[in-house]
Write an enzyme that holds these catalytic residues in place. Sequence first.
Site, PDB file in Angstrom:
ATOM      1  CG  ASP A 190      -8.584  -4.560  -2.575  1.00 49.49           C
ATOM      2  OD1 ASP A 190      -9.798  -4.461  -2.387  1.00 49.49           O
ATOM      3  OD2 ASP A 190      -7.877  -3.642  -3.000  1.00 49.49           O
TER       4      ASP A 190
ATOM      5  CG  HIS B 286      -2.067   0.930   1.077  1.00 49.99           C
ATOM      6  ND1 HIS B 286      -1.980   2.267   1.382  1.00 49.99           N
ATOM      7  CD2 HIS B 286      -3.323   0.722   0.605  1.00 49.99           C
ATOM      8  CE1 HIS B 286      -3.137   2.838   1.113  1.00 49.99           C
ATOM      9  NE2 HIS B 286      -3.970   1.920   0.632  1.00 49.99           N
TER      10      HIS B 286
HETATM   11  N1  CMC Z   1       4.116  -7.776  -4.676  1.00 50.07           N
HETATM   12  C1  CMC Z   1       5.461  -7.740  -4.867  1.00 50.07           C
HETATM   13  N2  CMC Z   1       6.202  -6.620  -4.760  1.00 50.07           N
HETATM   14  C2  CMC Z   1       5.571  -5.479  -4.449  1.00 50.07           C
HETATM   15  C3  CMC Z   1       4.184  -5.441  -4.235  1.00 50.07           C
HETATM   16  C4  CMC Z   1       3.447  -6.639  -4.352  1.00 50.07           C
HETATM   17  N3  CMC Z   1       2.138  -6.666  -4.165  1.00 50.07           N
HETATM   18  N4  CMC Z   1       3.807  -4.188  -3.936  1.00 50.07           N
HETATM   19  C5  CMC Z   1       4.927  -3.447  -3.959  1.00 50.07           C
HETATM   20  N5  CMC Z   1       5.992  -4.233  -4.270  1.00 50.07           N
HETATM   21  C6  CMC Z   1       7.399  -3.810  -4.352  1.00 50.07           C
HETATM   22  C7  CMC Z   1       7.650  -3.060  -5.646  1.00 50.07           C
HETATM   23  O1  CMC Z   1       8.084  -3.921  -6.683  1.00 50.07           O
HETATM   24  C8  CMC Z   1       8.701  -2.068  -5.236  1.00 50.07           C
HETATM   25  O2  CMC Z   1       9.945  -2.720  -5.214  1.00 50.07           O
HETATM   26  P1  CMC Z   1      11.314  -1.882  -5.561  1.00 50.07           P
HETATM   27  O3  CMC Z   1      11.433  -0.862  -4.482  1.00 50.07           O
HETATM   28  O4  CMC Z   1      12.368  -2.927  -5.516  1.00 50.07           O
HETATM   29  O5  CMC Z   1      11.106  -1.294  -6.918  1.00 50.07           O
HETATM   30  C9  CMC Z   1       8.344  -1.734  -3.788  1.00 50.07           C
HETATM   31  O6  CMC Z   1       7.631  -2.858  -3.302  1.00 50.07           O
HETATM   32  C10 CMC Z   1       7.467  -0.481  -3.649  1.00 50.07           C
HETATM   33  O7  CMC Z   1       6.318  -0.680  -4.459  1.00 50.07           O
HETATM   34  P2  CMC Z   1       5.657   0.450  -5.367  1.00 50.07           P
HETATM   35  O8  CMC Z   1       4.887  -0.176  -6.462  1.00 50.07           O
HETATM   36  O9  CMC Z   1       6.727   1.448  -5.770  1.00 50.07           O
HETATM   37  O10 CMC Z   1       4.725   1.134  -4.281  1.00 50.07           O
HETATM   38  P3  CMC Z   1       3.511   2.077  -4.564  1.00 50.07           P
HETATM   39  O11 CMC Z   1       3.254   2.798  -3.325  1.00 50.07           O
HETATM   40  O12 CMC Z   1       3.751   2.868  -5.810  1.00 50.07           O
HETATM   41  O13 CMC Z   1       2.330   1.045  -4.925  1.00 50.07           O
HETATM   42  C11 CMC Z   1       0.577  -0.524  -4.675  1.00 50.07           C
HETATM   43  C12 CMC Z   1       1.404   0.600  -4.011  1.00 50.07           C
HETATM   44  C13 CMC Z   1      -0.647  -0.809  -3.843  1.00 50.07           C
HETATM   45  C14 CMC Z   1       0.111  -0.078  -6.090  1.00 50.07           C
HETATM   46  C15 CMC Z   1       1.476  -1.798  -4.798  1.00 50.07           C
HETATM   47  O14 CMC Z   1       1.865  -2.219  -3.509  1.00 50.07           O
HETATM   48  C16 CMC Z   1       0.785  -2.920  -5.540  1.00 50.07           C
HETATM   49  O15 CMC Z   1       0.850  -2.965  -6.777  1.00 50.07           O
HETATM   50  N6  CMC Z   1       0.087  -3.867  -4.815  1.00 50.07           N
HETATM   51  C17 CMC Z   1      -0.686  -4.910  -5.459  1.00 50.07           C
HETATM   52  C18 CMC Z   1      -2.028  -4.347  -5.924  1.00 50.07           C
HETATM   53  C19 CMC Z   1      -2.982  -4.108  -4.770  1.00 50.07           C
HETATM   54  O16 CMC Z   1      -3.154  -4.943  -3.894  1.00 50.07           O
HETATM   55  N7  CMC Z   1      -3.672  -2.946  -4.802  1.00 50.07           N
HETATM   56  C20 CMC Z   1      -4.681  -2.590  -3.794  1.00 50.07           C
HETATM   57  C21 CMC Z   1      -4.270  -1.460  -2.906  1.00 50.07           C
HETATM   58  S1  CMC Z   1      -5.355  -1.302  -1.490  1.00 50.07           S
HETATM   59  C22 CMC Z   1      -6.863  -0.839  -2.154  1.00 50.07           C
HETATM   60  C23 CMC Z   1      -6.883   0.578  -2.523  1.00 50.07           C
HETATM   61  O17 CMC Z   1      -7.056   1.400  -1.612  1.00 50.07           O
HETATM   62  O18 CMC Z   1      -6.736   0.874  -3.708  1.00 50.07           O
END
Ligand code: CMC
Length: 433
Positions: free
Chosen positions: A361, A304
């Site tokens: 989720d 998140h």
């Molecule tokens: N599985 C594996 N690696 C992950 C995941 C995951 N679910 N989420 C983040 N990472 C890694 C990502 O690859 C990155 O690694 P690095 O620093 O080496 O590049 C690091 O963690 C930071 O992730 P990010 O994508 O830069 O973080 P963000 O804040 O931009 O994204 C997120 C947050 C929710 C989009 C992401 O965690 C994700 O894609 N999660 C899976 C989708 C999901 O469950 N979404 C629902 C969110 S809760 C409901 C809502 O309120 O929308």
Amino acid sequence: MEKFAKLIIDGQEIALPVIEGSEGEMAIDIRELRQQSGYITFDPGYGNTGSCRSSITYMDGEKGILRYRGIPIEQLAESSTFVETAFLLITGKLPTREELTRTSVSLNDFSPIHENMKAFYQNYPPKAHPMGILSAMINAMRSFYPELIDREEELNKTYLRIISKIRTMAAMAYKISIGQKVIYPRPDLCYCSNFLNMMFDSVVVRYHIDDELVRALNVFWILHADHEQNCSTTAVRVVGSGKVNIYSTISAGISALWGPLHGGANQAVIHMLERIERDGMSVEKCIARAKDKDDDFRLMGFGHRVYKTYDPRAKIMKDMCDIVLKKVKVKDPLLDIARRLEEAALTDPYFREKHLYPNVDFYSGIVLRAMGIPTKMFTVMFAIGRLPGWIAQWKEYWNDPEMKISRPRQVYTGNTLNEYVPIDQRKEEVSIC
Ligand code: CMC
């Protein structure tokens, strides 16, 4: 005493005012920065950008705190109803008994939808995703219910109209998609019971409304009701900032929610768990794939932008899985996979270092499945829940004297001044197609 942050750029010292929130959150006000220095700030994804002052929802991502209008999510999930929580978010206070009754009566009065709207559903391709249909239908409401008057009383009616009708529209979309007769809302039922009845009652089999499932649905929607400046809420504020009508603004929020990184994650989690079960993939393999940068597999329902600890909504949702599955007397193999995945991820150094925990989720799809909600309706369920939050944020924005049309800047990285070359003088390699 007013505080300032000092920024030194090219030897010039600039004093920027500091803003403090009611929970001690600090922000540097950069509104005058460009005028004073010629510089802008750079923050793709807005992870360090406060776009507004807001008194609706408070989150502390490090401590796992979520409160609506100051009230902890745990207390609302324990004792409130979705309608009462919606009232709280939109008006800023808990309703009196009389206000709550009036709200419930209005929600029932507004629940039927214009018969001509049914034609929309019938002409959609049968495989159309319900989020696309819902977004279009909410936008269409502007034409069916054009009486948008600026008076607060009229706007309050508009809020209730959308909250009421979105539920009828969602259930109607489902019934038409499975070729069943549409079930109309009943004036004797409350918000959540009415939805379940419209979804599952049929001319062949009468639906038995179960109090525990109604309670579970209330909790599900309370947990989704607002989440401060997330992707879809930001879409609502940005689109609304152009002074577009509320229906089109909410429709934009629905579209933003649809994506698998946001509200669409609940559907993506179930698809992921089903795939793991079908392919017999081990938990270890999933974790290894999620960590592999060359593999596009992510652990859906994990991570998140704000929470760097367990999402407080996920805790409640996880407990609800047990309650609902026990109620419907179903043993869902996906719950077992989810639990094992969670356990493995929480002890894995990659997930620990990156503070990746289950989000709302991760378990919500299992709750919805147990209630009989089809997978492709999951994100619609999220949208119905998030609606009071979008409305509250739209209303706050609309009345905020500080707000302006949303219009970020950019750091341009394209060609510097270039010349137009007539087509017969262009070299082969300059082709842009
Ligand atoms: N599985 C594996 N690696 C992950 C995941 C995951 N679910 N989420 C983040 N990472 C890694 C990502 O690859 C990155 O690694 P690095 O620093 O080496 O590049 C690091 O963690 C930071 O992730 P990010 O994508 O830069 O973080 P963000 O804040 O931009 O994204 C997120 C947050 C929710 C989009 C992401 O965690 C994700 O894609 N999660 C899976 C989708 C999901 O469950 N979404 C629902 C969110 S809760 C409901 C809502 O309120 O929308």
